[in-house]
Structure formats: structure tokens, C-alpha cells
Motif scaffolding. Sequence first.
Motif, PDB file in Angstrom:
ATOM      1  N   SER A 262       0.825  -1.213   0.000  1.00  0.00           N
ATOM      2  CA  SER A 262       0.000   0.000   0.000  1.00  0.00           C
ATOM      3  C   SER A 262       0.856   1.259   0.000  1.00  0.00           C
ATOM      4  O   SER A 262       0.509   2.261  -0.630  1.00  0.00           O
ATOM      5  CB  SER A 262      -0.914   0.008   1.230  1.00  0.00           C
ATOM      6  N   ALA A 263       1.978   1.206   0.714  1.00  0.00           N
ATOM      7  CA  ALA A 263       2.866   2.370   0.776  1.00  0.00           C
ATOM      8  C   ALA A 263       3.442   2.715  -0.594  1.00  0.00           C
ATOM      9  O   ALA A 263       3.762   3.878  -0.869  1.00  0.00           O
ATOM     10  CB  ALA A 263       3.992   2.119   1.769  1.00  0.00           C
ATOM     11  N   ILE A 264       3.562   1.715  -1.474  1.00  0.00           N
ATOM     12  CA  ILE A 264       4.101   1.966  -2.807  1.00  0.00           C
ATOM     13  C   ILE A 264       3.222   2.943  -3.575  1.00  0.00           C
ATOM     14  O   ILE A 264       3.715   3.833  -4.285  1.00  0.00           O
ATOM     15  CB  ILE A 264       4.242   0.648  -3.592  1.00  0.00           C
ATOM     16  N   PHE A 265       1.895   2.817  -3.432  1.00  0.00           N
ATOM     17  CA  PHE A 265       0.976   3.711  -4.141  1.00  0.00           C
ATOM     18  C   PHE A 265       1.114   5.151  -3.657  1.00  0.00           C
ATOM     19  O   PHE A 265       0.840   6.095  -4.390  1.00  0.00           O
ATOM     20  CB  PHE A 265      -0.461   3.222  -3.967  1.00  0.00           C
ATOM     21  N   GLU A 266       1.558   5.307  -2.410  1.00  0.00           N
ATOM     22  CA  GLU A 266       1.725   6.636  -1.831  1.00  0.00           C
ATOM     23  C   GLU A 266       3.088   7.227  -2.154  1.00  0.00           C
ATOM     24  O   GLU A 266       3.224   8.410  -2.418  1.00  0.00           O
ATOM     25  CB  GLU A 266       1.553   6.556  -0.308  1.00  0.00           C
TER      26      GLU A 266
END
Length: 333
Positions: A265-269
Motif C-alpha cells: 500500500s505504501a508503494i501507491f503513496e
Amino acid sequence: MMTTAFFTLAGTNAAMAHVKWFCAYDLAGAPRGLGEVLCADFEKLVGLSLLALVVGGLLEGTVLGAALIRSLDRATAWARENTELLFRAVCGGFFVALWSLGGVILTPELKTANTALPWFQLAIAVGFLWRRTMPLSALGIVVLFVTAIRAYGAFHLADYPVFLGVAAYIALTGLGRSLPGGIRPLDVVRYTAAVTLMWASVEKWAYPQWSYPLFVEHPGMTFGFSGEYFMKAAGAVEFVLAFALICTPLVRRVSAILLAATFISAIFEFGKIDAIGHAPIIVAMVAIAADNATAPYRLRNLALTPVGYGAALAAFIGLYYGAHAVFQGTSIL
């Protein structure tokens, strides 16, 4: 308190982004005093973490727990059957990405001017193509780790023992061996990942201010909580999930799923830097989630969980602050 924990877990995806990759940091600066860290909020978060561990352990011994394990076995069958392939593909891609980026040793903040290192990293990637050359790639990872220690110091590289775990997995798998005592290659990755994440959790408590610039750029990340409290809660979530990796099969598999989800999920941010930097630990979490190794269920082991968790918490806080005092010359009080 339960509401706080829920929102913190939901927001931990951003907190899992390694702050050193995106914000200024100063390891020479004094960390938060232990008196500030070990406050009432911290105690409540620790209590909630213990409750989650105990509930998870109790669930594992029930019919529902057995059903969950069977469901996990079915859902992760492909990953389990192809764990070696996943490690080779992801780690090979990781080192190709480092070669392409240039000027990086193992993670984005470990900069180097050595123009030979990118080609060394490409050679490591090539070694993943054949099983018999995998031990050479593993040796290359260890060489890079030692190079980073010489450039940045042992305290900084204490953030990344998972790379040594991955190297051990690659070497042992390539050689077709396990360690004495029945310790499998994947177990080594699991233990080093747990150590890596528990250490990173303490750093969130010791240096919450490093993440404050991220909260300015992404104000929704904290769900309205103060940056100080959010980092305490994010560290507590990360620590308990990391500790769960060394617990019973269902608990550690669920923990690995939650950790993988937060890293992804952090990758999308935070984009491709986060994707590249976290690729080895993401594949490790997928492999742990798919691992169907079993262990006898014993209630007495569950009763020892609070003791183990408390000992781990005290040990990592003590080690972090003690090592900082030794290597950086600061007080732990």
C-alpha cells in the motif's frame, strides 16, 4: 483505544515507508528520552498489542483457526510451490534496479560514488539465473552489506539485517541445505525480518520527528492524531506484527499478510523508490504467508507469549538506546 488502533493500522501503510529514504535524518542527534517514550499512551498501546497476540493465539487452537489455516493453504498454494522462483525473480529484479539507478549500495539512502558497484550489483542479479551460482549472489549481498557498514557504520546498518537473511536463504537454497537444528532457509529470513522490523519500530519511537515532513505532505496519514502519538502507535503496530513473525503458524502467517499489505500500500503513496527498496522484504512476507509448516499447539506456549513479548520489547529498546550511546555517544535517559 480500539478505534485508535484500527485507524493506526489503516494508516501504517504510509508509516511503513522507510523515513530515511524520503526525509532528512540525523543519527548523531539525541533520540527521544526514555521517559518520553515510555509514557501512559505507550503502555496502553503495548497492552493492546499483547491482547491481539493472545487472542490470535487462542483462535489458532479452535475449529475456526484450523479452517483459516486450510483456507490460507489453498489461497497460497502457488506461492508456496514457487517460493524459490519468487525470491530469485524479485531479488534479481531488485539488483537490476540498483544497477539501473546507480550510486546506491543496498537501499536508497545508502549513497556511493563507487562506479564499479552498479556493475557488481548487475553481476549479483545474473547469478540468480542459475541455482548453482546463487551462493555467489548471496556472497555478493554480504559484500555489499559489509561495504555499507564501512561507509555508514554498524548502527545505521542495524536497520537492515533482513538482507543477510535473504543472502542466507539464497545461499542455502542454492546449496540445497538447511542449518543445524532443522532451521530452514525460510526460517532464517523470517527471524531476520522480525529483527529488522522490531528495530525499525524502536526508531519510530526514538525519532518520531523525522516523519513529520511526511505528515505535512500527506496530512490525512495521521487521521487527526498528533504526529507524536501516531508514530508511537505506528511503532507499536509494527513491533507486534514483527514479533508475531516468530510466533505460531497462523499468527505469523496473518502477520506476514498484514505486513505485505502495508508495504505494498505504501508503494501507491510513495512510488517506485519505495517499491524497489521494499521488494526483498515484500517477497519474504509473501513466502512466510504461504509457508504451511506446522507446530504442535500448546496452551503453555501461549501463556508465555506476554513474557516473550515483554522481553523482546525491553531488549530492543535497550539495544537501540544502548547501541546509540556506544556508537553516537548520547545518553539514554
